[in-house]
Structures are given as structure tokens and as C-alpha cells.
Design a protein around this motif. Sequence first.
Motif, mmCIF file in Angstrom:
data_model
loop_
_atom_site.group_PDB
_atom_site.id
_atom_site.type_symbol
_atom_site.label_atom_id
_atom_site.label_comp_id
_atom_site.label_asym_id
_atom_site.label_seq_id
_atom_site.Cartn_x
_atom_site.Cartn_y
_atom_site.Cartn_z
ATOM 1 N N THR A 7 0.832 -1.209 0.000
ATOM 2 C CA THR A 7 0.000 0.000 0.000
ATOM 3 C C THR A 7 0.861 1.250 0.000
ATOM 4 N N LEU A 8 1.923 1.236 0.794
ATOM 5 C CA LEU A 8 2.818 2.395 0.844
ATOM 6 C C LEU A 8 3.512 2.618 -0.488
ATOM 7 N N GLU A 9 3.761 1.552 -1.208
ATOM 8 C CA GLU A 9 4.452 1.674 -2.494
ATOM 9 C C GLU A 9 3.640 2.483 -3.497
ATOM 10 N N ARG A 10 2.314 2.535 -3.286
ATOM 11 C CA ARG A 10 1.476 3.273 -4.226
ATOM 12 C C ARG A 10 1.472 4.776 -3.945
ATOM 13 N N LEU A 11 2.121 5.158 -2.855
ATOM 14 C CA LEU A 11 2.241 6.582 -2.556
ATOM 15 C C LEU A 11 3.442 7.171 -3.286
ATOM 16 N N PRO A 12 3.408 8.475 -3.593
ATOM 17 C CA PRO A 12 4.625 9.129 -4.103
ATOM 18 C C PRO A 12 5.762 8.961 -3.101
ATOM 19 N N GLY A 13 6.960 8.767 -3.602
ATOM 20 C CA GLY A 13 8.102 8.448 -2.762
ATOM 21 C C GLY A 13 8.267 9.323 -1.536
ATOM 22 N N ALA A 20 4.689 6.079 6.905
ATOM 23 C CA ALA A 20 5.227 4.923 7.636
ATOM 24 C C ALA A 20 5.415 5.256 9.110
ATOM 25 N N ARG A 21 5.839 6.464 9.407
ATOM 26 C CA ARG A 21 5.999 6.860 10.805
ATOM 27 C C ARG A 21 4.645 6.911 11.509
ATOM 28 N N TYR A 22 3.633 7.402 10.810
ATOM 29 C CA TYR A 22 2.298 7.390 11.396
ATOM 30 C C TYR A 22 1.878 5.959 11.726
ATOM 31 N N TRP A 23 2.146 5.061 10.791
ATOM 32 C CA TRP A 23 1.731 3.668 10.978
ATOM 33 C C TRP A 23 2.399 3.051 12.192
ATOM 34 N N GLU A 24 3.681 3.318 12.348
ATOM 35 C CA GLU A 24 4.379 2.751 13.500
ATOM 36 C C GLU A 24 3.745 3.221 14.802
ATOM 37 N N SER A 25 3.445 4.484 14.902
ATOM 38 C CA SER A 25 2.816 5.014 16.114
ATOM 39 C C SER A 25 1.422 4.430 16.297
ATOM 40 N N PHE A 26 0.683 4.318 15.205
ATOM 41 C CA PHE A 26 -0.673 3.779 15.300
ATOM 42 C C PHE A 26 -0.657 2.322 15.722
ATOM 43 N N LYS A 48 -4.126 6.350 2.263
ATOM 44 C CA LYS A 48 -4.394 7.469 1.361
ATOM 45 C C LYS A 48 -4.795 8.721 2.142
ATOM 46 N N VAL A 49 -5.649 8.522 3.123
ATOM 47 C CA VAL A 49 -6.113 9.658 3.918
ATOM 48 C C VAL A 49 -4.969 10.231 4.738
ATOM 49 N N TRP A 50 -4.177 9.374 5.356
ATOM 50 C CA TRP A 50 -3.065 9.849 6.179
ATOM 51 C C TRP A 50 -2.044 10.625 5.360
ATOM 52 N N ALA A 51 -1.851 10.200 4.138
ATOM 53 C CA ALA A 51 -0.898 10.917 3.284
ATOM 54 C C ALA A 51 -1.353 12.344 3.006
ATOM 55 N N SER A 52 -2.666 12.626 3.191
ATOM 56 C CA SER A 52 -3.216 13.944 2.900
ATOM 57 C C SER A 52 -3.501 14.762 4.150
ATOM 58 N N SER A 53 -3.508 14.127 5.344
ATOM 59 C CA SER A 53 -3.884 14.849 6.558
ATOM 60 C C SER A 53 -3.157 14.331 7.778
ATOM 61 N N GLU A 54 -2.236 15.110 8.261
ATOM 62 C CA GLU A 54 -1.568 14.796 9.521
ATOM 63 C C GLU A 54 -2.572 14.841 10.665
ATOM 64 N N ALA A 57 -4.356 11.537 10.835
ATOM 65 C CA ALA A 57 -3.438 10.501 11.289
ATOM 66 C C ALA A 57 -3.224 10.586 12.799
ATOM 67 N N ARG A 58 -2.984 11.772 13.308
ATOM 68 C CA ARG A 58 -2.719 11.912 14.736
ATOM 69 C C ARG A 58 -3.964 11.618 15.579
ATOM 70 N N THR A 59 -5.144 11.947 15.069
ATOM 71 C CA THR A 59 -6.374 11.600 15.794
ATOM 72 C C THR A 59 -6.536 10.089 15.877
ATOM 73 N N CYS A 60 -6.227 9.386 14.783
ATOM 74 C CA CYS A 60 -6.324 7.918 14.784
ATOM 75 C C CYS A 60 -5.301 7.306 15.739
ATOM 76 N N ILE A 61 -4.091 7.858 15.744
ATOM 77 C CA ILE A 61 -3.051 7.361 16.647
ATOM 78 C C ILE A 61 -3.466 7.595 18.102
ATOM 79 N N ARG A 62 -4.080 8.725 18.357
ATOM 80 C CA ARG A 62 -4.492 9.080 19.711
ATOM 81 C C ARG A 62 -5.576 8.155 20.233
ATOM 82 N N ASP A 63 -6.452 7.675 19.333
ATOM 83 C CA ASP A 63 -7.584 6.855 19.787
ATOM 84 C C ASP A 63 -7.924 5.802 18.744
ATOM 85 N N PRO A 64 -7.097 4.773 18.605
ATOM 86 C CA PRO A 64 -7.355 3.748 17.579
ATOM 87 C C PRO A 64 -8.656 2.984 17.822
ATOM 88 N N ALA A 65 -9.072 2.878 19.070
ATOM 89 C CA ALA A 65 -10.308 2.131 19.361
ATOM 90 C C ALA A 65 -11.518 2.828 18.744
#
Length: 972
Positions: A7-13, A20-26, A48-54, A57-65
Motif C-alpha cells: 500500500t505504501l508503495e502506491r504513494l509518491p516516494g 510509515a511513521r504514522y503507521w508505526e505510532s498507530f 491514502k487519507v493519512w498521506a493527505s492529513s496529519e 493521522a494523529r487523531t487515529c493514533i491518539r484513539d485507535p479504538a
Amino acid sequence: MAELKGTLERLPGPLRAEVARYWESFAAAADSAGVVRPTGGFLEQMIKVWASSEFVARTCIRDPATLMAAFDRGDLATRYAADEYQARLERLLVDAVDENQLGVALRRFRRWEMTRIAWRDLAGLAGLEETLGDLSELAEQLIDAALARLGEWHCRRYGQPRDADGQPQRLVVLGMGKLGGRELNFSSDIDLIYTYPRQGQTDGDRSVSNEEFFRRLGQRVSKLLAEPTAEGFVYRVDLRLRPFGDSGPLAMSFTAFEDYYQNHGRDWERYAMIKARVVAGDRVAGERLLADLRPFVYRRYLDYSAFASLRDMKVLIAQEIERKGMRGNVKLGPGGIREIEFIGQAFQLIYGGREPALRERSILRVLDILATSGRLPVIAVTELKQAYDFLRRVENRLQAWADQQTHHLPEDDLAQLRLAFAMGFANWRAFTAELTRHGEAVTQQFTQVFGDPAATDAKPQGTRADLALLWQADPTEDNALRLLAERGFENPALAWNRLQALKNGFSYRAMSQRGRERLDELIPRVLTAVSAIAQPTSTLERVLDLLESVARRSVYLALLTDHPQALAQLVKLCAASSWIGKHLARYPLLLDDLLNPTTLYAPLDRQGLALDLERQLARVPVDDSEERLNALRYFKQTQVLRVAAADVSGAMPLMIVSDHLTEIAEVLLRKVLELAWADLLPKFGQPRCMSDGVERDARFAIVAYGKLGGIELNYGSDLDLVFLHDSAGDRQLTTGPRQIDNPSFFAKLVQRVIYWLTTRTGAGDLYEVDTRLRPSGRAGLLVISFEAFAEYQYHQAWTWEHQALTRARAVAGPPELAERYQALRRDVLRMARNPQTLRCDVCEMRERMRAELDASNAETFDLKQGCGGIADIEFMVQYKVLANAQRYPDLVIYPDNIRQLDGLERSGSLSIADAARLRNAYRNLRRRIHLLKLQEQSACVPVAEASDARKAVVGIWRRLMEDAATIPASET
């Protein structure tokens, strides 16, 4: 994890490492919370969404449940129902027992729901209108929830705010700008205005004024929403659009609010009020306020001032762009969002007064209407809508990245790549090419709409240089008085003082620069116009009174400045009547009628009135009852102005004036009754009854007494009305979904009729209504059956009530009921009466009325109530009709005084000489009262002025009413 890597490979380099850093935290947060990590399509969507909005991403990391629960419920995949935000918020706030808990709950709710909205937008699951609508609805519910709870706690402390009549008062919160238009962007401030219906005070132990109560409440609401905490903020609140801006009160009563816009409102505030919408608090009261403010925003005629204002705005926009270097600003830069909005607003301001469909808050709806009406080419509207969609999505993606308010295109490479990706483009170049294409299309349309017209500096035609200098220069008082005297002003000192008072007064100083320029151009023309007529000083006073009343609404100054024929008619009418001047000042929308003298001096007949009223109502949306109220009122004010114009021109005798005013009232009464029926029938159905074994519709009629009944209506007369229905027998019920008994239905019908007649809007009211002539007066039922009315008239009515019946007739309702009423009236008036008792009753009532109402004194004579005045004539005629109608039935055919006098003369009940004297006196006295009304003067004159008519009436009164020997044997 292979799936994640793919999935990450489909993002611009450059974006991969960030996501990837968001994913690790999440992943760490999810594992810690025992939450299953996303997979499959949901994982692809998330990346896709995380690539467009920090922010997301941070809201999801803060509360994955919460994220995974939302996914499981389908919240991310589907659109909320209409009341979903409200329902979820209410459940969340159940346990919020103080302001701190409330603030935390609101912030958490906002953070998650903003995340959800951004997710659906960035994932391509929601279109622009849904996204903007959801953002606006979320804000509205959060504001309303904050206000509701803070208001409740505030009332516990201070008590319930109430007005002088004890009615509870609630705060009204107006959403302005994009919130008002349901077009809120992702990280926008919310522009709010706080207002409340009426002044008063709270009813608690710690009582405070309503102003203080709502000021404190507004402060608490603003602080709760805007104050940054560990949980963030709810919304940044901007209150600068309120009256007087930062220097104005935080909350203002409706009266003060309306007064501000009437007297201080500026062009940019008109633009702002286009979007105004009630977003919290007392919504019913708020809608009334907005309806009252509508004439400020939308002018009935083509808004001549809008052309110049919009030309100036174009220049200011260009200067602002250059000064601040905002070419990279998608909102304010060339070809940006503001230009699209401005195109729509231009057409709204110019044509919205006559085309209610344009009174839309949504720019997309406005553009659709412009295409449908042909005011903009379809291809132009298509391009503008496509550009708007593109630019608003760019704006939201800029702000969704970090939940920050920005409209500037990014300058660093990574941010540019991120925005391009979020917009669905492979790179920045492709994105900017599309952005440029849309911007050029907007600029082209903007230029076509706001292209600078040829500059004009034409001078007012016919302006005398010397009179112009009275206003434009600063002459000495001696020179000014000399010049005014030379030009025919009968009171030069008064004229000069009025000019000086206007120029040095608050009204002039408080005007905008453009308003002063227009007034500076207009006043010399006014001086020239009034100097050419008789009594120029008094006429100047009236014109200046009007100009002062509309001074801060410079659109009217523009109308009079740009249209000399309108100014000429205004001066002519003000010269003839101060009442007309005040009528125009009270309803300045009528100034537009001065543009066409052909119609101004040609009152319509009854058929023409009905057709014109139908045309005006046809322009109003069927479901817009408030606009219908305004249409009815504007119709009345326009038609009355036409009658008054023809009246003062000398082309119309008094009796014809009254005929026209009466016809206007009757046409309106019939329409109002029709509208009242239409209000009630869908809910209650048709009233039916079983009478003499036959089921039939129950019917309703309006009966007019007094001046309307006697076809003698004057300017400003109220309406004396009685309401009758013919429901009788068994099963008196309505047939609709909600059945009620017929008397209750007709009571509601009367209430609706009175509502349509008396409700005051920005266009005034229709008529004051007096129902005290109904059986038993104020103690009686507001609407009564024919049977009960007949029983009362035959057996219980006082003599004075039979006197009133002589001037009564049915004016609205089915013809059959009018005929039935006429037959009943005829029978009652023809009843046998003891002449001596009748005469005593009439005289007693006349003396009582004179004692209460006669304003005569040693120097002045009350033309109506004085001894020998109109009331004496009317009472004599009524006495003679009641005394002789049994023998001469034709006496009761007509309800008006003059034709009753004619009948009394023909029957021999009055001598030819007495009838002629009373007719002449009656006409002369009525004409004198009429002229005084047009000059806004009381119906009292110096004793000598009416001595001849008065002596004639007094002599006849003494012979007919005070000397028993004068009662003819035929009447005994």
C-alpha cells in the motif's frame, strides 16, 4: 507487513516515510489498546487519507479504538442521517455536569467528527456539498449544545430573562459567512452574532437586566468554544460582524439590532447579511428578526447603489491582492473563491428584491438560479461551479492537513506534492495546470460582470449655482438668508436652519463617504426643485425629513439623484401633503413608484386591484408566509400612495378617494380570508354540518361596520369588523386529519385573519382591527353564528348597536351569506320602535360620546365630535333611519351617510332643505378633516372656520333631537 508495504508503495516516494511513521505510532497504540489493526481496503483507504492529513493521522493514533469502532459501525462509509449529529451529541453530553466537563466533551466530539468528515472527503467517499454541509451541521450542533447547557446553568444563577410582559426571552445566535451559508470549510473561524428579542430582566434572586444576562451568556459560550485547552478548542469565534464591531455590545436586542441596520448599516454589512442564518437559540424569534431585516439586504427595485458599490469593491479587491501579494491565495487571489462568491452576490443585491428565488445563502444554488433565469449563460455557470468545486476542495485539503486556517498554496516541495496527491494529481505541475485553468475561467467571468463602465461626471441638470452654494460652500448667514428670500422661500431663516442642522447633524456625519457624496449631489437639486413651487420652506422641511430618515440607506439617495423625475414627483407630493412625505419616509421602498408618474396618479379599480395583488403574490414562494405578509403590505402601501397622489393632485373628489381606499381594504380582506382558509384546511379540513337533515359546508363571512361599512375609509383608518358563520344543526365538525368542532375552527380562522391583517413586518401592517362592535362587545365571542347574531339583534342589542347596524355590510365571504346578512340587517332596522324612547337613547349615547371624545374648547372646534360636527349629523341620520325604516324600507338599502340622507329626503322623513344642509355640512366637514389628515394635523380648527356648517347642524339637531314637538305624528 507485506500488505502495508504494498500500500505504501502506491504513494509518491517523498510521502512514504511520513506515512510509515504514522503507521508505526498507530500500530503501537492499537496493540496497547488491544485493537485489531486495519487490513484490506480499509488499510488502503487509511494510508491514502493519512498521506493527505496529519490531523487525521494523529487523531487515529491518539484513539485507535474509536477509529476501529467507527469502521465497524459503518460511520466512515455512509452519510449521517439528518439528525445524527444532534442525537450523538446529546448522548455524549448526558454526563456533562459542569462547564469543564462540557468543554472536554465538545472538544472530543468535534475532533472525532472532523476526522470522520475529513476521512470521507479525502477518501473520495463524499462530494463537496456533503462535506461542506457536514462541517456546517457539526458546527451548528456544537454551538447549540453549548448554548443550551450554559443557558440552563445561567438561568439557575440569575433566573429566566423576561420582557416587560413577562414573556421568556432566549438568546438568538446568528451564523454569518460560510457557516450561515452551510458552506463551512475545514478549519474556519465561525462568525457569530448574539441578539435577543426584547429588553427586560431576569426573575431570579440575583436579578440582572436581559442585556447583562445575554452579554455574560455570550461571553461564556464564546470562551467555551474558543479557549485552547489540553483537548484543543472547539472553534475560533469571531464576533466582529456584530453591529458596531468590537466596540459594540456583545448581545443586542432586536429593536437595537434593527435600528442599527436601518440607520448605520453599510454596504459590506448587506453582503454579510445575505448569509445570515439562525444557528442556535430561539430559532423562531431569529427567523422573525431576519425577515424584518430583509428589506435592508434586498431592495424592492433594481438596487442602483449596488452598481457603484460593486465597482468600488472590484478596485479594492485588486488593490488588496497587490498590496498583500495574495496571488497564491485560493480564496482572495485572482480567479479565487471570493470572486465566484462576489459574482453571485452582485446579482443577489441587484435583483434579489424583486426575485425572491435569489435570496439564497448557498452560492451554488444562486449560480443555478442565474443560469435558469438567463442572467448568466449556462456555460458560464458550469465553469464557475466547476471552479468553485475545485477551489473549495483545495481549500479543505490545505486546512485538513494540520487543522489550521490557511488559504495559501504551499511553497515547499513536500507540501506541494502532498496537496497534488490529495487532489488526485500525479505531481504539482499537473495540479497547477488545472488550478490555472479554473482561475482563468473565473477571472474571465468576473471581468465580464464587473468590467468598469465609462466614467461619468455629469452634473445635475438645472441646478442653480447660487442655490448649490448654500450646501456646497459655506456662505454667511446674511448671504444665505438673502439668497433664500430672493428665491421665494417664505421663511428663509427656517429653511437655512434646516439645511445647517442636516449638514452639521449626526445623520450627515454618520453617513458613509459615498452617502455624503450622494447627498451633496442631491441637496442642490432639491433646493432648485422646491424653489419653483409655492411654500418652498415647508416643502423643503418635508423633503429633508424624508432624506434624514433614509440618509444612511444611500440606495434611496442614489435613486433620487440618478432619476430627476423621481425627485420631481417627491417634491410635488411633499408640497401637497406632509402625510405623503411621512408615508414615503416610513416605507421608502415606495420611492421606486415615483419613477412612473403614469401609474402613480392612476389608482386601480377593484378588478385592477385584485389582478395586481395576484401578480404580486405570484412572485412569492408558496411556502414563504413571511414574504406573503410583506407582499400584502407593500401592495397596500403602494395603492394607498397612488390614491393619495391622485387626491392631492386635485383630480379626485373626496367621495371617490374614500371609494378607492375602501376597495383596497375589501380586496385585501378577501385575499386575507382566502389565505386564512388555506392555512387551516390542510390540518382541520372543511367544516361541515347537518342542518334540516341535509349535510352541507359551513360558511363564514366578514361584516364591516363604521367607516369601512359606510364606504368612507380615510388614510390610516382602522377596520371595525364582525365575524359570522352559518354552522348549525347536528354534527358540526371539520373533515380533516385533525377534527375539531366548527365553532373552534371558525375561531381559529378569525385568529388567522387578524394575524394576516395586523402582524407588523418591515413593510408595516395592513390595518388595525377593532372587533368591539360584535355582540356583547369584548365579553362576546370573537366569531358568532348567524342564529345567535340574529337572536342578539332582535332581543338583546342596545339602540346604539342598531345605530351601528345602519353602517354595516358584508365585505368578504360567499355571496349567499352576504345576501343572508343583508336580509337580517334589513329586518332588524325595520323593526317597530318607540320614537320617543329611540330619540332619548340616541341623545344619551351622543352626550356620552361627546363628553368622552370632544376635544373642542373656546378657541377650537372638533370637526368630528364637537357640537354641530360630523358625529351629530351621523346620529341624526341614524335616528331618522331607525325611526322611519318600517314605513320606508328603501332607507336601509345603503350603508353610507350621503345616500341615507338622499333616502330620507325622498321619503319625506327629512325636509329638502334640512337634507341639503346636512349633506353640504357633512361633505365640507369630512373634506376639512381629510385635508387636515393629509397635513398630519388634528381634526380641530379655529371656531370661526366652521361656523356656518356648525350653525346649520346645531339648528337641525335642536329641532329634531331636543324638541319633542318636532317628532312627526307618523313616527309616533
